[in-house]
Design a protein around this motif. Structure first.
Motif, PDB file in Angstrom:
ATOM      1  N   ASN A  84       3.699   1.678  -1.801  1.00  0.00           N
ATOM      2  CA  ASN A  84       3.988   1.724  -3.094  1.00  0.00           C
ATOM      3  C   ASN A  84       3.019   2.349  -3.932  1.00  0.00           C
ATOM      4  O   ASN A  84       3.026   3.107  -4.754  1.00  0.00           O
ATOM      5  CB  ASN A  84       4.505   0.464  -3.536  1.00  0.00           C
ATOM      6  CG  ASN A  84       5.622   0.112  -3.131  1.00  0.00           C
ATOM      7  OD1 ASN A  84       6.638   0.733  -2.757  1.00  0.00           O
ATOM      8  ND2 ASN A  84       6.045  -1.391  -3.316  1.00  0.00           N
ATOM      9  N   ARG A  85       1.619   2.093  -3.604  1.00  0.00           N
ATOM     10  CA  ARG A  85       0.385   2.577  -4.253  1.00  0.00           C
ATOM     11  C   ARG A  85       0.383   4.068  -3.938  1.00  0.00           C
ATOM     12  O   ARG A  85       0.111   4.734  -4.913  1.00  0.00           O
ATOM     13  CB  ARG A  85      -0.644   1.745  -3.864  1.00  0.00           C
ATOM     14  CG  ARG A  85      -1.878   2.046  -4.655  1.00  0.00           C
ATOM     15  CD  ARG A  85      -3.160   1.115  -4.507  1.00  0.00           C
ATOM     16  NE  ARG A  85      -2.742  -0.094  -3.668  1.00  0.00           N
ATOM     17  CZ  ARG A  85      -3.077  -0.353  -2.559  1.00  0.00           C
ATOM     18  NH1 ARG A  85      -4.188   0.480  -1.677  1.00  0.00           N
ATOM     19  NH2 ARG A  85      -2.809  -1.414  -1.859  1.00  0.00           N
ATOM     20  N   ARG A  91       2.761   6.202  -5.950  1.00  0.00           N
ATOM     21  CA  ARG A  91       2.376   6.171  -7.098  1.00  0.00           C
ATOM     22  C   ARG A  91       1.458   7.346  -7.336  1.00  0.00           C
ATOM     23  O   ARG A  91       1.443   8.015  -8.327  1.00  0.00           O
ATOM     24  CB  ARG A  91       1.968   4.848  -7.876  1.00  0.00           C
ATOM     25  CG  ARG A  91       3.412   4.135  -8.023  1.00  0.00           C
ATOM     26  CD  ARG A  91       3.121   2.743  -8.648  1.00  0.00           C
ATOM     27  NE  ARG A  91       4.507   1.843  -8.506  1.00  0.00           N
ATOM     28  CZ  ARG A  91       4.409   0.667  -9.030  1.00  0.00           C
ATOM     29  NH1 ARG A  91       3.565   0.097  -9.446  1.00  0.00           N
ATOM     30  NH2 ARG A  91       5.573   0.184  -9.124  1.00  0.00           N
ATOM     31  N   ILE A  92       0.496   7.274  -6.713  1.00  0.00           N
ATOM     32  CA  ILE A  92      -0.745   8.241  -6.649  1.00  0.00           C
ATOM     33  C   ILE A  92      -0.046   9.603  -6.280  1.00  0.00           C
ATOM     34  O   ILE A  92      -0.435  10.590  -7.191  1.00  0.00           O
ATOM     35  CB  ILE A  92      -1.900   7.591  -5.907  1.00  0.00           C
ATOM     36  CG1 ILE A  92      -2.683   6.485  -6.233  1.00  0.00           C
ATOM     37  CG2 ILE A  92      -2.903   9.044  -5.526  1.00  0.00           C
ATOM     38  CD1 ILE A  92      -3.599   5.929  -5.276  1.00  0.00           C
ATOM     39  N   GLN A 131       0.776  -1.066  -0.016  1.00  0.00           N
ATOM     40  CA  GLN A 131       0.078   0.055   0.019  1.00  0.00           C
ATOM     41  C   GLN A 131       0.807   1.060   0.049  1.00  0.00           C
ATOM     42  O   GLN A 131       0.556   2.110  -0.451  1.00  0.00           O
ATOM     43  CB  GLN A 131      -0.971  -0.196   1.167  1.00  0.00           C
ATOM     44  CG  GLN A 131      -0.640   0.194   2.561  1.00  0.00           C
ATOM     45  CD  GLN A 131      -0.328  -1.146   3.055  1.00  0.00           C
ATOM     46  OE1 GLN A 131      -0.044  -2.338   2.436  1.00  0.00           O
ATOM     47  NE2 GLN A 131      -0.054  -1.161   4.473  1.00  0.00           N
TER      48      GLN A 131
END
Length: 71
Positions: free
Chosen positions: A43-44, A47-48, A41
């Motif tokens: 890394n997510r 990226r966002i 989560q």
């Protein structure tokens, strides 16, 4: 205004470095347990945040060209 090209270059270089750091980072399975990169989560979220900041940088880069359309 005289330093605009310098700041554009710096923004693009740091955006490229951030992209490289985020998308070329080791996968969560390769990280040691308990480290920050082991959490998918994280890394997510990175990226966002990267794409939101990239959109804001792009908006800042094109705003001088779009400003006359609003006057």
């Amino acid at each position: 205004e005289p330093y605009r090209s310098v700041f554009i270059g710096v923004a693009l270089v740091f955006t490229a470095l951030a992209w490289h750091r985020i998308y070329r980072a080791p996968a969560a399975a390769q990280c040691e347990p308990g480290t920050l990169c082991a959490l998918p989560q994280t890394n997510r979220v990175y990226r966002i945040m990267f794409w939101v900041v990239s959109a804001l940088v792009l908006l800042a880069l094109v705003s001088p060209y779009l400003a006359p359309l609003f006057y």
